[in-house]
Design an enzyme around this catalytic site. Structure first.
Site, PDB file in Angstrom:
ATOM      1  N   SER A 120       0.857  -1.188   0.000  1.00  0.00           N
ATOM      2  CA  SER A 120       0.000   0.000   0.000  1.00  0.00           C
ATOM      3  C   SER A 120       0.889   1.232   0.000  1.00  0.00           C
ATOM      4  O   SER A 120       1.778   1.365   0.847  1.00  0.00           O
ATOM      5  CB  SER A 120      -0.909   0.004   1.228  1.00  0.00           C
ATOM      6  OG  SER A 120      -1.740   1.147   1.228  1.00  0.00           O
ATOM      7  N   HIS A 134      -1.946   7.226  -5.030  1.00  0.00           N
ATOM      8  CA  HIS A 134      -2.187   6.032  -4.215  1.00  0.00           C
ATOM      9  C   HIS A 134      -2.044   4.805  -5.100  1.00  0.00           C
ATOM     10  O   HIS A 134      -2.433   4.819  -6.272  1.00  0.00           O
ATOM     11  CB  HIS A 134      -3.613   6.075  -3.631  1.00  0.00           C
ATOM     12  CG  HIS A 134      -4.153   4.732  -3.238  1.00  0.00           C
ATOM     13  ND1 HIS A 134      -5.058   4.043  -4.027  1.00  0.00           N
ATOM     14  CD2 HIS A 134      -3.906   3.939  -2.169  1.00  0.00           C
ATOM     15  CE1 HIS A 134      -5.355   2.897  -3.454  1.00  0.00           C
ATOM     16  NE2 HIS A 134      -4.671   2.795  -2.324  1.00  0.00           N
ATOM     17  N   ASN A 136      -2.165   0.325  -4.534  1.00  0.00           N
ATOM     18  CA  ASN A 136      -2.304  -0.804  -3.624  1.00  0.00           C
ATOM     19  C   ASN A 136      -2.569  -2.054  -4.447  1.00  0.00           C
ATOM     20  O   ASN A 136      -3.388  -2.023  -5.375  1.00  0.00           O
ATOM     21  CB  ASN A 136      -3.457  -0.564  -2.635  1.00  0.00           C
ATOM     22  CG  ASN A 136      -3.900  -1.829  -1.934  1.00  0.00           C
ATOM     23  OD1 ASN A 136      -4.886  -2.450  -2.330  1.00  0.00           O
ATOM     24  ND2 ASN A 136      -3.191  -2.212  -0.902  1.00  0.00           N
ATOM     25  N   THR A 137      -1.862  -3.136  -4.146  1.00  0.00           N
ATOM     26  CA  THR A 137      -2.234  -4.436  -4.697  1.00  0.00           C
ATOM     27  C   THR A 137      -2.110  -5.460  -3.578  1.00  0.00           C
ATOM     28  O   THR A 137      -1.263  -5.330  -2.694  1.00  0.00           O
ATOM     29  CB  THR A 137      -1.355  -4.852  -5.895  1.00  0.00           C
ATOM     30  OG1 THR A 137       0.031  -4.826  -5.518  1.00  0.00           O
ATOM     31  CG2 THR A 137      -1.579  -3.935  -7.082  1.00  0.00           C
ATOM     32  N   HIS A 168      -3.179   7.477 -16.987  1.00  0.00           N
ATOM     33  CA  HIS A 168      -4.181   6.515 -17.432  1.00  0.00           C
ATOM     34  C   HIS A 168      -3.663   5.636 -18.567  1.00  0.00           C
ATOM     35  O   HIS A 168      -4.018   4.451 -18.645  1.00  0.00           O
ATOM     36  CB  HIS A 168      -5.459   7.237 -17.852  1.00  0.00           C
ATOM     37  CG  HIS A 168      -6.372   7.552 -16.712  1.00  0.00           C
ATOM     38  ND1 HIS A 168      -7.378   6.705 -16.315  1.00  0.00           N
ATOM     39  CD2 HIS A 168      -6.411   8.624 -15.867  1.00  0.00           C
ATOM     40  CE1 HIS A 168      -8.013   7.234 -15.277  1.00  0.00           C
ATOM     41  NE2 HIS A 168      -7.447   8.395 -14.986  1.00  0.00           N
ATOM     42  N   HIS A 198     -20.308  12.280   0.412  1.00  0.00           N
ATOM     43  CA  HIS A 198     -20.978  13.355   1.138  1.00  0.00           C
ATOM     44  C   HIS A 198     -20.719  14.725   0.502  1.00  0.00           C
ATOM     45  O   HIS A 198     -21.436  15.676   0.775  1.00  0.00           O
ATOM     46  CB  HIS A 198     -20.572  13.357   2.623  1.00  0.00           C
ATOM     47  CG  HIS A 198     -19.103  13.427   2.877  1.00  0.00           C
ATOM     48  ND1 HIS A 198     -18.295  12.319   2.826  1.00  0.00           N
ATOM     49  CD2 HIS A 198     -18.296  14.466   3.195  1.00  0.00           C
ATOM     50  CE1 HIS A 198     -17.053  12.663   3.117  1.00  0.00           C
ATOM     51  NE2 HIS A 198     -17.024  13.966   3.339  1.00  0.00           N
ATOM     52  N   GLY A 281      -6.940  -5.586  13.833  1.00  0.00           N
ATOM     53  CA  GLY A 281      -5.911  -5.423  14.846  1.00  0.00           C
ATOM     54  C   GLY A 281      -4.538  -5.069  14.328  1.00  0.00           C
ATOM     55  O   GLY A 281      -3.542  -5.208  15.046  1.00  0.00           O
ATOM     56  N   ASN A 283      -1.358  -2.662  13.162  1.00  0.00           N
ATOM     57  CA  ASN A 283      -0.772  -1.459  13.739  1.00  0.00           C
ATOM     58  C   ASN A 283      -1.479  -0.209  13.203  1.00  0.00           C
ATOM     59  O   ASN A 283      -1.449   0.055  12.006  1.00  0.00           O
ATOM     60  CB  ASN A 283       0.712  -1.418  13.379  1.00  0.00           C
ATOM     61  CG  ASN A 283       1.451  -0.256  14.005  1.00  0.00           C
ATOM     62  OD1 ASN A 283       1.077   0.884  13.798  1.00  0.00           O
ATOM     63  ND2 ASN A 283       2.496  -0.551  14.753  1.00  0.00           N
TER      64      ASN A 283
END
Length: 298
Positions: A120, A134, A136-137, A168, A198, A281, A283
């Site tokens: 990440s 950003h 992430n895999t 892209h 929102h 749980g 860190n």
């Protein structure tokens, strides 16, 4: 759904760790290259690596952990984290509910074991002209089966259409090498997922996002996930090089800080990885690494 061998879990874990090392080296090279322009008088930023541990549901449970690599206060990167974790054990009821709310996972209540590994990355740049990013895999396993997920998205403070096009294009090429339908499908998924509902506004200019990917061919899905990770640096590093020496104004910095506030809102309210990490749980400092170092709200 076909199960996977321990050797395949190890291959996935090793890939994520190797990708982290390449990205950290490339970002430190950008820090050294920033020898003129804003903040060039600072020493080049370096990653600080620290082990993280997951707290299991029981005192004697093996739970796993990872390594948190964070750079703060660099010439180019105000804060960037590249975390890798491999966690396992028993899913607590709350974590099980968070997963089954998205999709049916047969037998999870009867056998709540899990294993997950992934990388990440979130980068917040000094310059408001250089986009945050950003990536992430990850691979997730339960006795019912396995899934891959992840993607990358670009979050400019002040959009540059050339940056958007370049980013892209790199992701499209990675997708097209595997399935011509992947890019349009996963781009639309990113546009929907990264909507700050929102405010009814996008978090950035999108990218690709996929979750719960299991075609039945583990090698093919792993290869696709590798290619999304490998596409990241060529898609993003040239954007940093393009902008990192350009001067900016205080008005542009103000725009950046407010945009960062929106980014923080999304990650705390909607982001699945944040919710899963806190509920299992892990860190909390590692889970909340994505938050910007400084932000404002109007």
């Amino acid at each position: 759904m076909t199960d996977v061998a321990e050797s395949e879990k190890t291959r996935a874990k090793d890939w994520f760790e190797g990708l982290r090392d390449r990205i950290c080296a490339a970002f430190e090279a950008l820090e050294t290259a920033q020898d003129t322009g804003p903040f060039a008088d600072l020493p080049p930023g370096r990653f600080d690596r620290r082990e993280t541990r997951r707290v299991g549901a029981a005192a004697d449970e093996e739970a796993g952990g990872g390594v948190m690599a964070v750079m703060r206060g660099g010439r180019v990167f105000e804060k960037v984290g590249v975390n890798v974790s491999t966690v396992f054990g028993i899913l607590a009821p709350e974590a099980r509910r968070s997963l089954t709310a998205r999709k049916e996972i047969p037998g999870l209540d009867a056998d709540p074991r899990f294993w997950a590994s992934g990388i990440s990355l979130v980068a917040h740049l000094r310059s408001p002209l250089t986009p945050a990013v950003h990536m992430n895999t990850r691979m997730f396993w339960t006795p019912a089966g396995w899934w891959f997920g992840g993607g990358a998205d670009l979050n400019p403070m002040i959009e540059d259409p050339a940056d958007t096009t370049h980013f892209h294009a790199g992701l499209r090429a990675a997708c097209d090498a595997h399935d011509p339908a992947y890019y349009s499908r996963f781009k639309a998924w990113a546009d929907d997922y990264f909507l700050i509902r929102h405010w009814n506004e996008p978090r950035g200019v999108g990218g690709v996002f996929y979750d719960d990917l299991c075609t039945g061919d583990w090698e093919a899905d792993f290869a696709f996930t590798r290619d999304i990770g490998a596409a990241f640096l060529p898609a993003y590093a040239p954007l940093v090089e393009r902008h990192m020496r350009r001067p900016w104004t205080e008005a542009q910095r103000e725009i950046q800080l407010v945009k960062r506030g929106r980014y923080a809102e999304f990650n705390l309210v909607y982001d699945r990885g944040t919710q899963f990490g806190l509920r299992t749980g892990h860190n909390p400092e590692a889970v909340l690494m994505s938050l910007p170092p400084v932000a404002k709200w109007p």
